[in-house]
Design a protein around this motif. Structure first.
Motif, PDB file in Angstrom:
ATOM      1  N   SER A  31     -23.901  39.943 -25.473  1.00 37.25           N
ATOM      2  CA  SER A  31     -23.000  40.021 -26.621  1.00 37.25           C
ATOM      3  C   SER A  31     -21.768  39.178 -26.372  1.00 37.25           C
ATOM      4  CB  SER A  31     -22.586  41.477 -26.859  1.00 37.25           C
ATOM      5  OG  SER A  31     -21.563  41.547 -27.828  1.00 37.25           O
ATOM      6  N   THR A  32     -21.322  38.476 -27.381  1.00 41.23           N
ATOM      7  CA  THR A  32     -20.127  37.649 -27.235  1.00 41.23           C
ATOM      8  C   THR A  32     -18.857  38.422 -27.535  1.00 41.23           C
ATOM      9  OG1 THR A  32     -20.322  36.910 -29.517  1.00 41.23           O
ATOM     10  CG2 THR A  32     -21.409  35.579 -27.845  1.00 41.23           C
ATOM     11  N   GLY A  33     -18.965  39.692 -27.917  1.00 40.53           N
ATOM     12  CA  GLY A  33     -17.776  40.507 -28.122  1.00 40.53           C
ATOM     13  C   GLY A  33     -17.131  40.319 -29.469  1.00 40.53           C
ATOM     14  N   ARG A  34     -17.866  39.788 -30.452  1.00 40.12           N
ATOM     15  CA  ARG A  34     -17.234  39.573 -31.757  1.00 40.12           C
ATOM     16  C   ARG A  34     -17.584  40.676 -32.742  1.00 40.12           C
ATOM     17  NH1 ARG A  34     -20.840  35.128 -31.173  1.00 40.12           N
ATOM     18  NH2 ARG A  34     -22.823  35.438 -32.232  1.00 40.12           N
ATOM     19  N   GLY A  35     -18.217  41.764 -32.284  1.00 43.58           N
ATOM     20  CA  GLY A  35     -18.649  42.826 -33.170  1.00 43.58           C
ATOM     21  C   GLY A  35     -17.534  43.798 -33.493  1.00 43.58           C
ATOM     22  N   LEU A  36     -17.919  44.829 -34.204  1.00 39.63           N
ATOM     23  CA  LEU A  36     -16.957  45.830 -34.651  1.00 39.63           C
ATOM     24  C   LEU A  36     -16.552  46.767 -33.518  1.00 39.63           C
ATOM     25  CD1 LEU A  36     -15.498  47.032 -37.120  1.00 39.63           C
ATOM     26  CD2 LEU A  36     -17.551  48.428 -37.542  1.00 39.63           C
ATOM     27  N   ALA A  37     -17.400  46.858 -32.469  1.00 41.82           N
ATOM     28  CA  ALA A  37     -17.152  47.838 -31.402  1.00 41.82           C
ATOM     29  C   ALA A  37     -15.817  47.602 -30.705  1.00 41.82           C
ATOM     30  CB  ALA A  37     -18.292  47.795 -30.389  1.00 41.82           C
ATOM     31  N   ASP A  38     -15.493  46.332 -30.407  1.00 44.04           N
ATOM     32  CA  ASP A  38     -14.234  46.039 -29.723  1.00 44.04           C
ATOM     33  C   ASP A  38     -13.032  46.426 -30.576  1.00 44.04           C
ATOM     34  OD1 ASP A  38     -15.512  45.090 -27.507  1.00 44.04           O
ATOM     35  OD2 ASP A  38     -15.403  42.987 -28.086  1.00 44.04           O
ATOM     36  N   LEU A  39     -13.107  46.135 -31.873  1.00 49.65           N
ATOM     37  CA  LEU A  39     -11.998  46.479 -32.758  1.00 49.65           C
ATOM     38  C   LEU A  39     -11.808  47.987 -32.822  1.00 49.65           C
ATOM     39  CD1 LEU A  39      -9.843  45.823 -34.832  1.00 49.65           C
ATOM     40  CD2 LEU A  39     -11.640  45.687 -36.576  1.00 49.65           C
ATOM     41  N   ILE A  40     -12.908  48.726 -32.932  1.00 47.81           N
ATOM     42  CA  ILE A  40     -12.805  50.189 -32.996  1.00 47.81           C
ATOM     43  C   ILE A  40     -12.221  50.742 -31.707  1.00 47.81           C
ATOM     44  CG2 ILE A  40     -14.145  52.311 -33.121  1.00 47.81           C
ATOM     45  CD1 ILE A  40     -16.064  50.893 -35.002  1.00 47.81           C
ATOM     46  N   ALA A  41     -12.687  50.199 -30.564  1.00 49.42           N
ATOM     47  CA  ALA A  41     -12.206  50.691 -29.271  1.00 49.42           C
ATOM     48  C   ALA A  41     -10.701  50.482 -29.126  1.00 49.42           C
ATOM     49  CB  ALA A  41     -12.953  49.988 -28.138  1.00 49.42           C
ATOM     50  N   VAL A  42     -10.227  49.281 -29.458  1.00 45.46           N
ATOM     51  CA  VAL A  42      -8.797  48.992 -29.337  1.00 45.46           C
ATOM     52  C   VAL A  42      -7.996  49.788 -30.356  1.00 45.46           C
ATOM     53  CG1 VAL A  42      -7.054  47.175 -29.553  1.00 45.46           C
ATOM     54  CG2 VAL A  42      -9.190  46.709 -28.363  1.00 45.46           C
ATOM     55  N   ALA A  43      -8.533  49.911 -31.562  1.00 46.44           N
ATOM     56  CA  ALA A  43      -7.825  50.647 -32.614  1.00 46.44           C
ATOM     57  C   ALA A  43      -7.688  52.130 -32.276  1.00 46.44           C
ATOM     58  CB  ALA A  43      -8.550  50.481 -33.949  1.00 46.44           C
ATOM     59  N   ILE A  44      -8.553  52.638 -31.408  1.00 49.30           N
ATOM     60  CA  ILE A  44      -8.449  54.035 -30.984  1.00 49.30           C
ATOM     61  C   ILE A  44      -7.591  54.164 -29.721  1.00 49.30           C
ATOM     62  CG2 ILE A  44      -9.757  55.990 -30.067  1.00 49.30           C
ATOM     63  CD1 ILE A  44     -12.047  55.201 -31.896  1.00 49.30           C
ATOM     64  N   LEU A  45      -7.841  53.290 -28.742  1.00 51.07           N
ATOM     65  CA  LEU A  45      -7.163  53.415 -27.451  1.00 51.07           C
ATOM     66  C   LEU A  45      -5.666  53.146 -27.547  1.00 51.07           C
ATOM     67  CD1 LEU A  45      -9.761  51.741 -25.043  1.00 51.07           C
ATOM     68  CD2 LEU A  45      -9.231  54.170 -25.278  1.00 51.07           C
ATOM     69  N   MET A  46      -5.273  52.131 -28.322  1.00 50.15           N
ATOM     70  CA  MET A  46      -3.854  51.794 -28.393  1.00 50.15           C
ATOM     71  C   MET A  46      -3.014  52.931 -29.006  1.00 50.15           C
ATOM     72  SD  MET A  46      -3.540  48.840 -26.896  1.00 50.15           S
ATOM     73  CE  MET A  46      -4.805  49.490 -25.781  1.00 50.15           C
ATOM     74  N   PRO A  47      -3.428  53.503 -30.137  1.00 52.81           N
ATOM     75  CA  PRO A  47      -2.660  54.644 -30.660  1.00 52.81           C
ATOM     76  C   PRO A  47      -2.669  55.848 -29.719  1.00 52.81           C
ATOM     77  CG  PRO A  47      -3.992  53.688 -32.404  1.00 52.81           C
ATOM     78  CD  PRO A  47      -4.441  53.055 -31.122  1.00 52.81           C
ATOM     79  N   TRP A  69     -11.635  34.878 -22.176  1.00 49.47           N
ATOM     80  CA  TRP A  69     -11.982  33.470 -22.012  1.00 49.47           C
ATOM     81  C   TRP A  69     -13.485  33.282 -21.839  1.00 49.47           C
ATOM     82  CZ3 TRP A  69      -9.186  29.608 -23.464  1.00 49.47           C
ATOM     83  CH2 TRP A  69      -7.797  29.749 -23.530  1.00 49.47           C
ATOM     84  N   LEU A  70     -14.154  34.237 -21.204  1.00 50.29           N
ATOM     85  CA  LEU A  70     -15.617  34.156 -21.126  1.00 50.29           C
ATOM     86  C   LEU A  70     -16.234  34.253 -22.512  1.00 50.29           C
ATOM     87  CD1 LEU A  70     -16.422  36.364 -17.983  1.00 50.29           C
ATOM     88  CD2 LEU A  70     -16.590  33.871 -18.186  1.00 50.29           C
ATOM     89  N   LYS A  71     -15.712  35.164 -23.329  1.00 50.66           N
ATOM     90  CA  LYS A  71     -16.222  35.302 -24.696  1.00 50.66           C
ATOM     91  C   LYS A  71     -15.917  34.048 -25.517  1.00 50.66           C
ATOM     92  CE  LYS A  71     -15.875  40.326 -24.740  1.00 50.66           C
ATOM     93  NZ  LYS A  71     -15.124  41.506 -25.216  1.00 50.66           N
ATOM     94  N   THR A  72     -14.763  33.443 -25.289  1.00 47.04           N
ATOM     95  CA  THR A  72     -14.423  32.213 -25.999  1.00 47.04           C
ATOM     96  C   THR A  72     -15.390  31.090 -25.647  1.00 47.04           C
ATOM     97  OG1 THR A  72     -12.064  32.822 -26.002  1.00 47.04           O
ATOM     98  CG2 THR A  72     -12.607  30.509 -26.380  1.00 47.04           C
ATOM     99  N   ALA A  73     -15.709  30.984 -24.350  1.00 42.88           N
ATOM    100  CA  ALA A  73     -16.646  29.938 -23.923  1.00 42.88           C
ATOM    101  C   ALA A  73     -18.033  30.169 -24.497  1.00 42.88           C
ATOM    102  CB  ALA A  73     -16.703  29.897 -22.398  1.00 42.88           C
ATOM    103  N   ARG A  74     -18.488  31.421 -24.518  1.00 45.68           N
ATOM    104  CA  ARG A  74     -19.829  31.717 -25.061  1.00 45.68           C
ATOM    105  C   ARG A  74     -19.878  31.441 -26.558  1.00 45.68           C
ATOM    106  NH1 ARG A  74     -19.961  37.582 -22.198  1.00 45.68           N
ATOM    107  NH2 ARG A  74     -19.886  36.844 -20.047  1.00 45.68           N
ATOM    108  N   ASP A  75     -18.830  31.830 -27.278  1.00 45.61           N
ATOM    109  CA  ASP A  75     -18.811  31.587 -28.718  1.00 45.61           C
ATOM    110  C   ASP A  75     -18.756  30.095 -29.027  1.00 45.61           C
ATOM    111  OD1 ASP A  75     -19.018  34.219 -29.355  1.00 45.61           O
ATOM    112  OD2 ASP A  75     -16.923  34.524 -29.842  1.00 45.61           O
ATOM    113  N   ALA A  76     -18.055  29.328 -28.170  1.00 46.84           N
ATOM    114  CA  ALA A  76     -17.987  27.868 -28.393  1.00 46.84           C
ATOM    115  C   ALA A  76     -19.362  27.236 -28.216  1.00 46.84           C
ATOM    116  CB  ALA A  76     -16.990  27.248 -27.425  1.00 46.84           C
TER     117      ALA A  76
END
Length: 319
Positions: A164-180, A309-316
């Protein structure tokens, strides 16, 4: 009488050929060069020009000698090259950074200056990387010269799984929960505390950090959510987003390490009670703070930076 170009060429070639083959190689080269020179003279070239052109066409005598002696002109052949490259990349990704962190930790515990800690950790990391390159390459060069078997024959079962390149919804949900949740934990600690001693609650973090230092943390939390939201909307990581994320990671780590170095991060009342109740010395607390800084804050920040940066390289590559 001075040696001709042909004599000098044959002598240079024989230096790279086993002694028992000298006569055969000398006779073969003499005949081949003579035929080539004669053919060029017949085409109208002068003897000197013909000889020079014929020898230039034969090429470097060291290369010719290696071919005649069946000796490879390479440090590591294709049989071991890919295994060497994969292992070298793995070791360089782990060893220098680990050595640098351990050296920095040792100097920090010993009470060295910040400049000495940074300089020694960088030098140690670079030195470790050089050692990894030299000794790994030397080991594979020896294996290649000894004729050791290479890696098993490749087949399709060895194809890597798509990651996975990390562009899915899972990362957004995780950060949106952990930060608050993290922000709520800071607020709870400020007003209710997390350390209970003799029926009294003590905040972990220094109450003097409120409001401005903590406001900076909450801004970083919000920006982290925005970064993940932008990645989700765009459908991929980009260099600009990775730079912004790197800056956020660095600022977050700087926030913690600056206050940690100034002794203003933790609640002084809590530390005093802990020292009295548990008998922990100030030196032990300093060591624990150093460990917390290096292995906690720095590790988390470095992990976040490397991951983006790994995800950026994979997406590129897949764009």
């Amino acid at each position: 009488m001075s040696a001709t170009l042909t004599d000098r060429y044959i002598a240079a070639t024989l230096r790279g050929v086993p002694a028992e083959a000298h006569d055969d190689v000398r006779n073969e080269l003499t005949g081949s060069i003579a035929d080539a020179v004669e053919a060029r003279i017949e085409q109208g070239e002068s003897p000197d020009e013909a000889e020079r052109a014929a020898l230039n066409e034969l090429g470097d005598p060291a290369v010719l000698a290696a071919g005649l002696a069946d000796r490879r002109l390479q440090l590591i052949g294709p049989r071991h090259y890919l295994t060497w490259l994969r292992l070298l990349r793995l070791l360089l990704a782990i060893v220098p950074a680990s050595v640098a962190v351990l050296v920095a930790l040792g100097y920090a515990i010993s009470g060295a200056d910040v400049g000495d800690i940074i300089a020694e950790s960088i030098v140690s990391g670079i030195t470790a990387g050089l050692h990894v390159c030299v000794w790994t390459t030397l080991a594979f060069a020896v294996m290649d010269r000894l004729g050791a078997a290479g890696s098993p024959r490749w087949n399709v079962d060895r194809l890597p799984e798509n990651r996975s390149t990390g562009r899915g919804l899972a990362d957004l949900i995780a950060v949106a929960i952990l930060m608050p949740v993290a922000a709520f934990a800071f607020v709870w600690d400020r007003y209710f505390g997390f350390i209970f001693l003799h029926g009294e609650a003590y905040p972990i973090w220094n109450p003097a950090l409120w409001p401005w230092w903590m406001a900076a943390v909450f801004v970083l939390f919000a920006m982290a959510i925005v970064v993940q939201a932008v990645v989700f909307v765009r459908g991929r990581w980009t260099t600009r987003i990775a730079i912004v994320n790197t800056a956020l990671q660095v600022m977050g780590a700087s926030w913690f390490l600056t206050l940690l170095g100034r002794g203003e991060l933790f609640n002084p009342e809590m530390l005093e009670v802990l020292m009295v109740e548990s008998g922990v010395t100030s030196e032990t607390l300093r060591v624990l703070a150093v460990v917390f800084g290096f292995f906690g804050v720095c590790a988390i920040a470095a992990g976040g930076i490397i991951d983006c940066w790994l995800k950026t390289a994979r997406d590129a590559r897949t764009a």
